[in-house]
Design a protein around this motif. Structure first.
Motif, PDB file in Angstrom:
ATOM      1  N   TRP A  17       2.402   5.481   6.354  1.00 19.13           N
ATOM      2  CA  TRP A  17       2.596   5.305   7.791  1.00 19.13           C
ATOM      3  C   TRP A  17       1.338   5.609   8.594  1.00 19.13           C
ATOM      4  CZ3 TRP A  17       6.326   3.415  11.010  1.00 19.13           C
ATOM      5  CH2 TRP A  17       7.504   2.996  10.390  1.00 19.13           C
ATOM      6  N   PHE A  18       0.628   6.704   8.264  1.00 16.83           N
ATOM      7  CA  PHE A  18      -0.528   7.080   9.069  1.00 16.83           C
ATOM      8  C   PHE A  18      -1.768   6.239   8.783  1.00 16.83           C
ATOM      9  CE2 PHE A  18       1.559  11.341   9.864  1.00 16.83           C
ATOM     10  CZ  PHE A  18       1.917  10.991  11.145  1.00 16.83           C
ATOM     11  N   SER A  19      -1.720   5.434   7.723  1.00 14.93           N
ATOM     12  CA  SER A  19      -2.801   4.478   7.503  1.00 14.93           C
ATOM     13  C   SER A  19      -2.449   3.126   8.121  1.00 14.93           C
ATOM     14  CB  SER A  19      -3.060   4.312   6.008  1.00 14.93           C
ATOM     15  OG  SER A  19      -1.975   3.661   5.381  1.00 14.93           O
ATOM     16  N   PHE A  20      -1.337   3.078   8.853  1.00  9.89           N
ATOM     17  CA  PHE A  20      -0.845   1.857   9.498  1.00  9.89           C
ATOM     18  C   PHE A  20      -0.635   0.734   8.483  1.00  9.89           C
ATOM     19  CE2 PHE A  20      -3.184   4.058  12.879  1.00  9.89           C
ATOM     20  CZ  PHE A  20      -2.131   4.294  13.737  1.00  9.89           C
ATOM     21  N   GLY A  21      -0.227   1.097   7.283  1.00  8.59           N
ATOM     22  CA  GLY A  21       0.083   0.110   6.259  1.00  8.59           C
ATOM     23  C   GLY A  21      -1.090  -0.322   5.410  1.00  8.59           C
ATOM     24  N   LEU A  22      -2.287   0.155   5.704  1.00  8.28           N
ATOM     25  CA  LEU A  22      -3.445  -0.278   4.928  1.00  8.28           C
ATOM     26  C   LEU A  22      -3.490   0.370   3.544  1.00  8.28           C
ATOM     27  CD1 LEU A  22      -6.189  -0.365   7.692  1.00  8.28           C
ATOM     28  CD2 LEU A  22      -4.961  -2.276   6.672  1.00  8.28           C
ATOM     29  N   LEU A  23      -2.876   1.532   3.396  1.00  3.47           N
ATOM     30  CA  LEU A  23      -2.846   2.208   2.094  1.00  3.47           C
ATOM     31  C   LEU A  23      -1.443   2.261   1.516  1.00  3.47           C
ATOM     32  CD1 LEU A  23      -5.260   5.192   2.825  1.00  3.47           C
ATOM     33  CD2 LEU A  23      -5.762   3.062   1.637  1.00  3.47           C
ATOM     34  N   VAL A  24      -0.598   1.336   1.904  1.00  2.00           N
ATOM     35  CA  VAL A  24       0.793   1.352   1.439  1.00  2.00           C
ATOM     36  C   VAL A  24       0.880   1.077  -0.060  1.00  2.00           C
ATOM     37  CG1 VAL A  24       1.340  -1.060   1.891  1.00  2.00           C
ATOM     38  CG2 VAL A  24       3.116   0.651   2.100  1.00  2.00           C
ATOM     39  N   TRP A  25      -0.104   0.466  -0.638  1.00  2.00           N
ATOM     40  CA  TRP A  25      -0.099   0.141  -2.056  1.00  2.00           C
ATOM     41  C   TRP A  25      -0.438   1.344  -2.934  1.00  2.00           C
ATOM     42  CZ3 TRP A  25      -4.771   0.935  -4.433  1.00  2.00           C
ATOM     43  CH2 TRP A  25      -5.874   1.030  -3.594  1.00  2.00           C
ATOM     44  N   VAL A  26      -1.074   2.375  -2.397  1.00  2.00           N
ATOM     45  CA  VAL A  26      -1.540   3.511  -3.195  1.00  2.00           C
ATOM     46  C   VAL A  26      -0.400   4.269  -3.881  1.00  2.00           C
ATOM     47  CG1 VAL A  26      -2.770   5.723  -3.091  1.00  2.00           C
ATOM     48  CG2 VAL A  26      -3.664   3.734  -1.874  1.00  2.00           C
ATOM     49  N   PRO A  27       0.683   4.641  -3.175  1.00  2.00           N
ATOM     50  CA  PRO A  27       1.762   5.330  -3.891  1.00  2.00           C
ATOM     51  C   PRO A  27       2.386   4.480  -4.996  1.00  2.00           C
ATOM     52  CG  PRO A  27       2.140   5.388  -1.518  1.00  2.00           C
ATOM     53  CD  PRO A  27       0.959   4.541  -1.755  1.00  2.00           C
ATOM     54  N   PHE A  28       2.446   3.191  -4.789  1.00  2.33           N
ATOM     55  CA  PHE A  28       3.051   2.313  -5.783  1.00  2.33           C
ATOM     56  C   PHE A  28       2.127   2.132  -6.995  1.00  2.33           C
ATOM     57  CE2 PHE A  28       5.206   1.460  -1.829  1.00  2.33           C
ATOM     58  CZ  PHE A  28       6.524   1.591  -2.235  1.00  2.33           C
ATOM     59  N   LEU A  29       0.816   2.219  -6.797  1.00  2.84           N
ATOM     60  CA  LEU A  29      -0.108   2.230  -7.924  1.00  2.84           C
ATOM     61  C   LEU A  29       0.087   3.500  -8.746  1.00  2.84           C
ATOM     62  CD1 LEU A  29      -2.522   1.072  -9.487  1.00  2.84           C
ATOM     63  CD2 LEU A  29      -4.007   2.284  -7.868  1.00  2.84           C
ATOM     64  N   TYR A  30       0.216   4.635  -8.075  1.00  2.39           N
ATOM     65  CA  TYR A  30       0.463   5.914  -8.753  1.00  2.39           C
ATOM     66  C   TYR A  30       1.748   5.848  -9.580  1.00  2.39           C
ATOM     67  CZ  TYR A  30       1.928  10.786  -9.232  1.00  2.39           C
ATOM     68  OH  TYR A  30       2.377  11.982  -9.721  1.00  2.39           O
ATOM     69  N   ILE A  31       2.809   5.328  -8.983  1.00  2.00           N
ATOM     70  CA  ILE A  31       4.098   5.243  -9.677  1.00  2.00           C
ATOM     71  C   ILE A  31       4.005   4.287 -10.860  1.00  2.00           C
ATOM     72  CG2 ILE A  31       6.487   4.471  -9.430  1.00  2.00           C
ATOM     73  CD1 ILE A  31       6.281   5.479  -6.490  1.00  2.00           C
ATOM     74  N   ALA A  32       3.357   3.139 -10.684  1.00  2.00           N
ATOM     75  CA  ALA A  32       3.253   2.153 -11.760  1.00  2.00           C
ATOM     76  C   ALA A  32       2.442   2.694 -12.934  1.00  2.00           C
ATOM     77  CB  ALA A  32       2.627   0.864 -11.230  1.00  2.00           C
ATOM     78  N   ILE A  33       1.391   3.423 -12.662  1.00  2.00           N
ATOM     79  CA  ILE A  33       0.586   3.987 -13.745  1.00  2.00           C
ATOM     80  C   ILE A  33       1.355   5.086 -14.468  1.00  2.00           C
ATOM     81  CG2 ILE A  33      -1.460   5.387 -14.244  1.00  2.00           C
ATOM     82  CD1 ILE A  33      -2.917   3.743 -12.098  1.00  2.00           C
ATOM     83  N   ARG A  34       2.026   5.943 -13.715  1.00  2.00           N
ATOM     84  CA  ARG A  34       2.731   7.074 -14.334  1.00  2.00           C
ATOM     85  C   ARG A  34       3.954   6.644 -15.129  1.00  2.00           C
ATOM     86  NH1 ARG A  34       2.302  12.323 -12.372  1.00  2.00           N
ATOM     87  NH2 ARG A  34       3.605  12.723 -14.184  1.00  2.00           N
ATOM     88  N   ARG A  35       4.739   5.699 -14.580  1.00  2.00           N
ATOM     89  CA  ARG A  35       5.993   5.318 -15.227  1.00  2.00           C
ATOM     90  C   ARG A  35       5.864   4.054 -16.058  1.00  2.00           C
ATOM     91  NH1 ARG A  35      11.181   5.655 -11.433  1.00  2.00           N
ATOM     92  NH2 ARG A  35      10.135   3.876 -10.569  1.00  2.00           N
ATOM     93  N   GLY A  36       5.126   3.077 -15.579  1.00  2.00           N
ATOM     94  CA  GLY A  36       4.839   1.875 -16.346  1.00  2.00           C
ATOM     95  C   GLY A  36       5.969   0.867 -16.465  1.00  2.00           C
ATOM     96  N   ARG A  37       6.952   0.937 -15.613  1.00  2.00           N
ATOM     97  CA  ARG A  37       8.042  -0.050 -15.659  1.00  2.00           C
ATOM     98  C   ARG A  37       7.586  -1.359 -15.024  1.00  2.00           C
ATOM     99  NH1 ARG A  37      13.006   3.560 -13.308  1.00  2.00           N
ATOM    100  NH2 ARG A  37      13.082   5.070 -15.007  1.00  2.00           N
ATOM    101  N   ALA A  38       8.207  -2.451 -15.461  1.00  2.00           N
ATOM    102  CA  ALA A  38       7.871  -3.758 -14.889  1.00  2.00           C
ATOM    103  C   ALA A  38       8.217  -3.807 -13.402  1.00  2.00           C
ATOM    104  CB  ALA A  38       8.601  -4.864 -15.645  1.00  2.00           C
ATOM    105  N   SER A  39       9.300  -3.164 -13.008  1.00  2.00           N
ATOM    106  CA  SER A  39       9.678  -3.163 -11.591  1.00  2.00           C
ATOM    107  C   SER A  39       8.656  -2.410 -10.739  1.00  2.00           C
ATOM    108  CB  SER A  39      11.062  -2.541 -11.413  1.00  2.00           C
ATOM    109  OG  SER A  39      11.073  -1.196 -11.867  1.00  2.00           O
ATOM    110  N   ASP A  40       8.040  -1.390 -11.295  1.00  3.94           N
ATOM    111  CA  ASP A  40       7.003  -0.660 -10.555  1.00  3.94           C
ATOM    112  C   ASP A  40       5.761  -1.515 -10.362  1.00  3.94           C
ATOM    113  OD1 ASP A  40       8.724   1.512 -10.576  1.00  3.94           O
ATOM    114  OD2 ASP A  40       7.831   2.372 -12.382  1.00  3.94           O
ATOM    115  N   TRP A  41       5.383  -2.250 -11.405  1.00  7.35           N
ATOM    116  CA  TRP A  41       4.230  -3.136 -11.280  1.00  7.35           C
ATOM    117  C   TRP A  41       4.527  -4.288 -10.318  1.00  7.35           C
ATOM    118  CZ3 TRP A  41      -0.337  -1.525 -12.569  1.00  7.35           C
ATOM    119  CH2 TRP A  41      -0.473  -0.556 -13.553  1.00  7.35           C
TER     120      TRP A  41
END
Length: 128
Positions: free
Chosen positions: A27-51
Motif C-alpha cells: 500500500w505505501f509503495s502505491f502498488g509499485l512493490l506489490v509483487w515483492v511479497p508474492f515473490l517471497y511467497i513463491a520462492i518459499r513455498r514453490g506452489r504453482a498458484s504462488d508463481w
C-alpha cells in the motif's frame, strides 16, 4: 520395484504482524512493490498458484507503469486509479487471509512418551 515417496507440502506460517507488514509494503509503495511479497511467497513455498499470483502482479506492473508514464492529462486517468485500487485491495486480501497459514503450536507429546515408553500411538488414518 520403484518406490514413490510423498513430498510433504511446504507450509508458510505467518502471524498478523508479518501479514500486515507485507500489506503495508504494497500500500505505501502505491502498488509499485506489490509483487515483492508474492515473490517471497513463491520462492518459499514453490506452489504453482504462488508463481501464478506473482506473474499476475508482475503483469500488472508491466502494464501500469508505461500506462502512467504516457498519461499526459492534468487530472489523471480514472481507469488507472480504479485499476490501482482494485489491485491493492485484492493483494491486501490475499496477503491477509489467503496466502499464509495460521501459526500452529507444536504437537504435544503423548503420555507414553512422558513415561519413557518408546511406543508412539498412531493417528487416525482416514482423513480429517
Amino acid at each position: 520395484m520403484t518406490t514413490v515417496t510423498a513430498v510433504p507440502e511446504k507450509r508458510l506460517e505467518a502471524g498478523w504482524g508479518e501479514r500486515v507488514g507485507w500489506t503495508v509494503l504494497a500500500w505505501f509503495s502505491f502498488g509499485l512493490l506489490v509483487w515483492v511479497p508474492f515473490l517471497y511467497i513463491a520462492i518459499r513455498r514453490g506452489r504453482a498458484s504462488d508463481w501464478t499470483a506473482l506473474g499476475a502482479f508482475g503483469l500488472y506492473e508491466a502494464v501500469t507503469i508505461p500506462w502512467m508514464a504516457t498519461d499526459d492529462s492534468p487530472d489523471g486517468d480514472e481507469f488507472m486509479g480504479l485499476a490501482i485500487l482494485v489491485t491493492l485491495i485484492t493483494a491486501a486480501l490475499m496477503l491477509l487471509f489467503a496466502m499464509f497459514e495460521k501459526r500452529t503450536r507444536p504437537v504435544a507429546y503423548s503420555a507414553a512418551q512422558h513415561q519413557g515408553h518408546p511406543y508412539q500411538q498412531q493417528g487416525y488414518p482416514y482423513g480429517r
